[in-house]
Motif scaffolding. Sequence first.
Motif, PDB file in Angstrom:
ATOM      1  N   THR A 150       0.866  -1.077   0.047  1.00  8.47           N
ATOM      2  CA  THR A 150       0.082  -0.025  -0.051  1.00  8.47           C
ATOM      3  C   THR A 150       0.743   1.329  -0.106  1.00  8.47           C
ATOM      4  OG1 THR A 150      -1.144  -1.231   1.697  1.00  8.47           O
ATOM      5  CG2 THR A 150      -2.234   0.587   0.933  1.00  8.47           C
ATOM      6  N   SER A 151       1.967   1.442   0.655  1.00  8.84           N
ATOM      7  CA  SER A 151       2.883   2.487   0.848  1.00  8.84           C
ATOM      8  C   SER A 151       3.869   2.524  -0.346  1.00  8.84           C
ATOM      9  CB  SER A 151       3.510   2.480   2.185  1.00  8.84           C
ATOM     10  OG  SER A 151       4.612   1.623   1.816  1.00  8.84           O
ATOM     11  N   SER A 152       3.719   1.407  -1.449  1.00 14.28           N
ATOM     12  CA  SER A 152       4.660   1.756  -2.377  1.00 14.28           C
ATOM     13  C   SER A 152       4.343   2.767  -3.439  1.00 14.28           C
ATOM     14  CB  SER A 152       4.870   0.222  -2.964  1.00 14.28           C
ATOM     15  OG  SER A 152       5.327   0.219  -4.356  1.00 14.28           O
ATOM     16  N   LYS A 153       5.325   3.146  -4.211  1.00 15.80           N
ATOM     17  CA  LYS A 153       5.194   4.391  -4.700  1.00 15.80           C
ATOM     18  C   LYS A 153       5.095   3.785  -6.383  1.00 15.80           C
ATOM     19  CE  LYS A 153       7.988   5.762  -2.344  1.00 15.80           C
ATOM     20  NZ  LYS A 153       9.481   5.994  -1.629  1.00 15.80           N
ATOM     21  N   SER A 208       3.910   1.576  -9.074  1.00 15.00           N
ATOM     22  CA  SER A 208       2.851   0.572  -9.286  1.00 15.00           C
ATOM     23  C   SER A 208       2.841  -0.486  -9.870  1.00 15.00           C
ATOM     24  CB  SER A 208       1.794   1.627 -10.196  1.00 15.00           C
ATOM     25  OG  SER A 208       2.593   1.919 -11.450  1.00 15.00           O
ATOM     26  N   LYS A 209       3.975  -0.995 -10.658  1.00 17.75           N
ATOM     27  CA  LYS A 209       4.188  -2.226 -11.072  1.00 17.75           C
ATOM     28  C   LYS A 209       4.311  -3.431 -10.131  1.00 17.75           C
ATOM     29  CE  LYS A 209       6.809  -0.795 -15.278  1.00 17.75           C
ATOM     30  NZ  LYS A 209       8.085  -0.478 -15.882  1.00 17.75           N
ATOM     31  N   GLY A 210       4.984  -3.007  -9.096  1.00 16.22           N
ATOM     32  CA  GLY A 210       4.920  -4.013  -7.917  1.00 16.22           C
ATOM     33  C   GLY A 210       5.956  -5.320  -8.472  1.00 16.22           C
ATOM     34  N   VAL A 211       6.092  -6.169  -7.419  1.00 13.33           N
ATOM     35  CA  VAL A 211       6.990  -7.277  -7.386  1.00 13.33           C
ATOM     36  C   VAL A 211       6.270  -8.551  -7.892  1.00 13.33           C
ATOM     37  CG1 VAL A 211       8.635  -8.615  -5.954  1.00 13.33           C
ATOM     38  CG2 VAL A 211       8.187  -6.067  -5.414  1.00 13.33           C
ATOM     39  N   SER A 212       7.102  -9.199  -8.790  1.00  8.53           N
ATOM     40  CA  SER A 212       6.671 -10.445  -9.247  1.00  8.53           C
ATOM     41  C   SER A 212       7.836 -11.552  -9.156  1.00  8.53           C
ATOM     42  CB  SER A 212       6.274 -10.531 -10.844  1.00  8.53           C
ATOM     43  OG  SER A 212       5.325  -9.518 -10.896  1.00  8.53           O
ATOM     44  N   LEU A 213       7.556 -12.517  -8.634  1.00  2.00           N
ATOM     45  CA  LEU A 213       8.641 -13.645  -8.682  1.00  2.00           C
ATOM     46  C   LEU A 213       8.092 -15.053  -8.525  1.00  2.00           C
ATOM     47  CD1 LEU A 213       8.982 -14.913  -5.410  1.00  2.00           C
ATOM     48  CD2 LEU A 213       9.770 -12.762  -4.887  1.00  2.00           C
ATOM     49  N   ASP A 214       8.855 -15.990  -8.644  1.00  2.00           N
ATOM     50  CA  ASP A 214       8.652 -17.525  -8.599  1.00  2.00           C
ATOM     51  C   ASP A 214       9.484 -18.160  -7.570  1.00  2.00           C
ATOM     52  OD1 ASP A 214       6.481 -17.586 -10.355  1.00  2.00           O
ATOM     53  OD2 ASP A 214       7.709 -17.745 -12.147  1.00  2.00           O
ATOM     54  N   LEU A 215       8.879 -18.931  -6.629  1.00  2.00           N
ATOM     55  CA  LEU A 215       9.600 -19.684  -5.726  1.00  2.00           C
ATOM     56  C   LEU A 215       9.384 -21.154  -6.063  1.00  2.00           C
ATOM     57  CD1 LEU A 215      11.663 -19.576  -3.039  1.00  2.00           C
ATOM     58  CD2 LEU A 215       9.594 -19.832  -2.116  1.00  2.00           C
ATOM     59  N   GLY A 223      15.466   0.481   2.649  1.00  2.00           N
ATOM     60  CA  GLY A 223      14.471   1.525   2.009  1.00  2.00           C
ATOM     61  C   GLY A 223      14.108   0.939   0.495  1.00  2.00           C
ATOM     62  N   ALA A 224      14.649  -0.088   0.051  1.00  2.00           N
ATOM     63  CA  ALA A 224      14.545  -0.471  -1.132  1.00  2.00           C
ATOM     64  C   ALA A 224      12.837  -1.031  -1.425  1.00  2.00           C
ATOM     65  CB  ALA A 224      15.272  -1.517  -1.582  1.00  2.00           C
ATOM     66  N   GLY A 225      12.378  -1.214  -0.301  1.00  3.60           N
ATOM     67  CA  GLY A 225      11.062  -1.910  -0.088  1.00  3.60           C
ATOM     68  C   GLY A 225      11.207  -3.339   0.191  1.00  3.60           C
ATOM     69  N   ARG A 226      11.970  -3.987   0.441  1.00  5.03           N
ATOM     70  CA  ARG A 226      12.151  -5.440   0.628  1.00  5.03           C
ATOM     71  C   ARG A 226      11.169  -5.849   1.618  1.00  5.03           C
ATOM     72  NH1 ARG A 226      18.293  -6.156   1.800  1.00  5.03           N
ATOM     73  NH2 ARG A 226      17.614  -4.213   2.801  1.00  5.03           N
ATOM     74  N   THR A 227      11.498  -5.236   2.821  1.00  3.34           N
ATOM     75  CA  THR A 227      10.756  -5.775   4.089  1.00  3.34           C
ATOM     76  C   THR A 227       9.046  -5.515   3.730  1.00  3.34           C
ATOM     77  OG1 THR A 227      12.368  -5.102   5.667  1.00  3.34           O
ATOM     78  CG2 THR A 227      10.312  -5.100   6.520  1.00  3.34           C
ATOM     79  N   GLU A 228       8.799  -4.427   2.970  1.00  7.33           N
ATOM     80  CA  GLU A 228       7.593  -4.123   2.884  1.00  7.33           C
ATOM     81  C   GLU A 228       6.692  -5.090   2.039  1.00  7.33           C
ATOM     82  OE1 GLU A 228       9.739  -1.916   2.760  1.00  7.33           O
ATOM     83  OE2 GLU A 228       9.205  -0.243   3.784  1.00  7.33           O
ATOM     84  N   PHE A 229       7.760  -5.501   0.871  1.00  8.54           N
ATOM     85  CA  PHE A 229       7.416  -6.651   0.225  1.00  8.54           C
ATOM     86  C   PHE A 229       6.918  -8.010   0.867  1.00  8.54           C
ATOM     87  CE2 PHE A 229       8.966 -10.701  -2.110  1.00  8.54           C
ATOM     88  CZ  PHE A 229       7.734 -10.495  -3.028  1.00  8.54           C
ATOM     89  N   LEU A 230       7.737  -8.381   1.825  1.00 11.91           N
ATOM     90  CA  LEU A 230       7.561  -9.342   2.666  1.00 11.91           C
ATOM     91  C   LEU A 230       6.222  -9.443   3.497  1.00 11.91           C
ATOM     92  CD1 LEU A 230      11.185 -10.398   3.797  1.00 11.91           C
ATOM     93  CD2 LEU A 230       9.950 -10.966   1.754  1.00 11.91           C
TER      94      LEU A 230
END
Lengths: 330, 313, 532
Positions: C293-296, C298-305, C318-325
């Motif tokens: 929600t706080s991310s600027k 709009s593309k977001g993060v995509s990944l496969d595990l 501040g790269a948004g890693r923790t927020e992504f998790l």
Amino acid sequence: MIETPTTPPPASRSPMVKNIIRESGIAIALLLLVLVFSLTTEHFLTTANVTNILTQVTINLILGVGITFVILIGGIDLSVGSVLALCAVVGGTVMNLPGLGVIEAVTFATLASVAVGIACGMLNGLISAYWGLPSFIVTLGMLNIARGAALTVTDARTIYSFPPAFNAFGSQTFFGVPLVFLVALLLVLVSWFVLTRTVFGRILYGIGNNEEAVRLAGHPVFWYKVAAFTIAGAAVGVGAMIYVARLNIASPIIGVGFELNAIAAVIIGGTSLNGGRGSVLGTLLGAFIIGVLANGLVLLGLSDFMRQMITGGVIILAVIVDKYRERLST
Amino acid sequence: MRLSKLLTVSALAVSLAVPAMTGAAFAQDKPVVGLVMKSLANEFFKNMLEGAEAHAAEKGTYELRAVGMQSETDIETQINAVENFITQQVDVIVIAPADSRALIAPLKRAADAGIEVVNIDVELDPQAKTDAGVELAFVGPDNREGARMSGDTLAAELGQGGKVVILEGNPGADNAIQRKLGFDDSIAANGLELVDSRTAHWETEEANSVFTNMLTANPDIQGVMAANDSMALGVVKALEAANRTDIKVVGFDNISAIRPMIQEGKVLATVDQFGSQMAAQAIDKALEVLAGAPPLEGWIKTDLALITADTQN
Amino acid sequence: MSDRHLVKESEAGMPETIASVPSPSGSALKLTQIKKRFGGIIALDGVDLALERGEIHGLVGENGAGKSTLIKTLCGIVHRDSGTMTLGGQPYEPSGPREAKRAGVQVVHQEFNLMPHLTVAENVCFEHLPRQWGVFLDRDEMNARARKALDAVGLSEVPVTANVQSLGIALRQLVEIARALMSDSSILVLDEPTATLTSHEAQRLFQLVHELADKGVAVLLVTHHLNEIMDHCDRITVMRNGVSVETMPIAEASTERLIQSMVGRRLAGELASDHPSFATDKVMLSVRGLVHTSSKNSKGVSLDLHKGEILGIGGLVGAGRTEFLRALFGIESASSGSILRNGRTTPYSKPSEAIKDGIAFVTEDRKDEGLILRMPIAANICLADMRKVSSRGLLSRSRETSLAKKLGAKLALKYGGPQDAVSTLSGGNQQKVVLAKWLSRDPKILILDEPTRGVDVGAKAEIYALLRDFAAEGRGLIVVSSEINELMALCDRILVMANHRITGELKRPEFSEENILRLAYQFGDDSQTGVH
């Protein structure tokens, strides 16, 4: 924090032992008080006086047990005194409804009183948990709402006629132990069991210590919080009916300041105001310390004002002792 | 035992002390009477307010604006109410002061603004009035005399040398002090023995506990003087629990819950100070002054009546 | 406080004027055979340490080696039992931190000592707030002093009137250093100063440290990062079990030797990056365009595990890693995007949904989010799956204890007993308790945020081994770490994030510090923004 050494630490005490150390500190203080009053006053250690003390601690104990749940999750409930008045007048009104037999009247009144307590407690919990408000403020609001509601329900008048059988319950003793105290004791034991032996209790302690960790472990913290406040409210409902049974009146102005006495019992009992640490057994002992002090100091003939000062001193002392006790047990 | 009544009281004060205004706002022709009451949670003041409202409706010659407090000691709300009445330029202020000194300054401002001020219920401190240079008439009962009447009834029952205890009201409250003095007068005049005297803060539950403990310490108590009926109720329950029918109780205020107790003989006597008429009487006196009568002075005592099983029937 | 003193302060309190020590060399601080015990626990058992003027002296050792106690002894919080301390040749007996500061010993502690609701200037000047007329706070003077102090540590972009709370964790660390430098100092002790800094910020810090040393200040640098020691120190002292094992000049030191000296044993190759991969082709979890929600962005993060894969996520603070998790695990809400696992397509709305789906989250902050420190080890381990240790709501102590013992043994947890409070454990063992808690649910996917923060080298190696075991068991792991070496040692694949999006993907052969950093600094969509 002191760094832990790489050599293994000496085997630390088991939690059982720690609990006993914690509780025994308060118990020793209580025994000392009893000893002092027994030696200095003539009537302190008589059956009749012990019965009196048990009667006098009952309501404070019941409220204290309820508040213990709230304080354990790091909250506070200032509304119990006013909610007690509201429960009492609603219960009293129901009991005086026309056309009810004694058993129905008492049953419905008790259900109504507990229901009102639950409603107020649940409202406290829902509001403070949903908006993340300090429960100090929410329950301060409820303190006024409940008082106003009690005055509205009764139009500020006292209800004073109840079935004789109900009053008899309020003053009945069983081998010198007041029946109402047995009710309180039962609540203590059930609460102790719930807090120490159930998943529910464990999670309440967890919330008081580290709410975020409990939330991230997937538990619905919101509902646990609501439940803690609701339990406090239910306890108030029970306490209100005991008040009515004992004193034969239900007035909207009763219970002023009861919350502070109940919170004092919880704190003297070693429950941390920050939450996460403490027990209802401590609250039991705390309520007794307050009750024994109130009783013994009158028997001793000490003036009201001295009595108030001493009680205040004991609260502060209890918190100081708790600081040391905490160091001792870790 | 009250650990900190103060905290609760101030909590109440902060929260909601909503003035209960009655009457139309723009009735220019009729004189306006501002009535400042104490706690409307107290039956006594509630009755007084209802008495005044009935009086106003019945006479129809003045407009009544009444303000009540949340608690007995809510001084600040009373001061605010007086100041609001000064701003509204009412003709008369009738006040039951929550504090016998704190209200003098605002009331003096009211008197200076030409408002007829009448003090009811509890008399403002005479010395403080002199110091402030203000003369305010007091219309009210003699609490000390009432307590003496109640105490005398108990003394007549017990006879010389009877052992009694007193349950006092809130420490520092003027009616509590006056009633204690009245009980003391009666004890001295009738040769009773005062065994113990303690406050139970006007409250039933506390009176019950405190009296139980006093009884334990002094099992030979013969009589109890309670400074109000709520505390007398707590005493009665304590006596029932202790199975003591020999101890006599007197109270004060004649609240409805005490009446059956008097009928059953559990309470010997109480005193009625006709609170419901007190405000109405004071309003009448003030309106007379507005109409041209000489200004009110000193203490205009209202009626007191001793209530016993005999007088009830 | 006298006016005279104040004047002296405002003139001399600036970092630029710290060089009040005339001679560039010579012994500044000398400790001989310092010993200290707490009850039955020996914390320091004979420490020798000599700081020369103008040198940067590294102090290394595992957690529990006694470094923190030594620092506390230096600043007067802890009083030694025996041994001697001299400062500039004079006996040095600080009764408390205040006196230590007066004597010129400044310590920047690992834990933050800032007041979050006060401004930067108030924090920086808190020890000697400038006064007007003796009582009033001289706000202009205070702000001016703070401005100078911040400029000196290169924080010219931070407004002195901002609330400390509004600053990121890295900036707070630098503010703390600025604050320590407000007073005259001949000795500066830095306790893990870069724990929360990105490498760029750390670089800036060390530049400052070198300037101070050039002016004659003796700097004691306490850190777990051996590369920092190797890059910046003149001499190094190694501590082990409360004893100073050896002091060596930089010329004789190597990472290998330091580690060996610290742990007293040769570490297995756990810290190396040549381990077999257990990754398969089977996708366990797919994230598509997940936007916090706080991310600027709009593309977001995509990944496969994939099953058995350890997937690393690198990037700057501040790269948004923790927020992504947090958005992935349902702690904070996602404004858009989808999560594909076991037939579902929507993001998790609360942690319990993710947990039910076999996902576990080991948070960055053990103390605030992972553990209930005061409660017993067993209670913590059982917290994530209470059903295992209870029936119909009633807890079974014996089942709780046996589960704790079983998982404790699996993870080689070193503890007194399952009913001991977690707070009695070392950082590494605390982290094992967090892992044990999640293992009790047998998760298929583990998300780990900074899994070895504040953990010593020995425990780090053990945790690496455990994580590799998890992968070998067929679980999928997502690891976020600010330590590039950690990512390279652990992971099969590394994604690098910047500005709340993934800027690149590296496979094992492409792993290198340069590659990761290049992607981490890639802010714009294509352009490589310069960094200052």
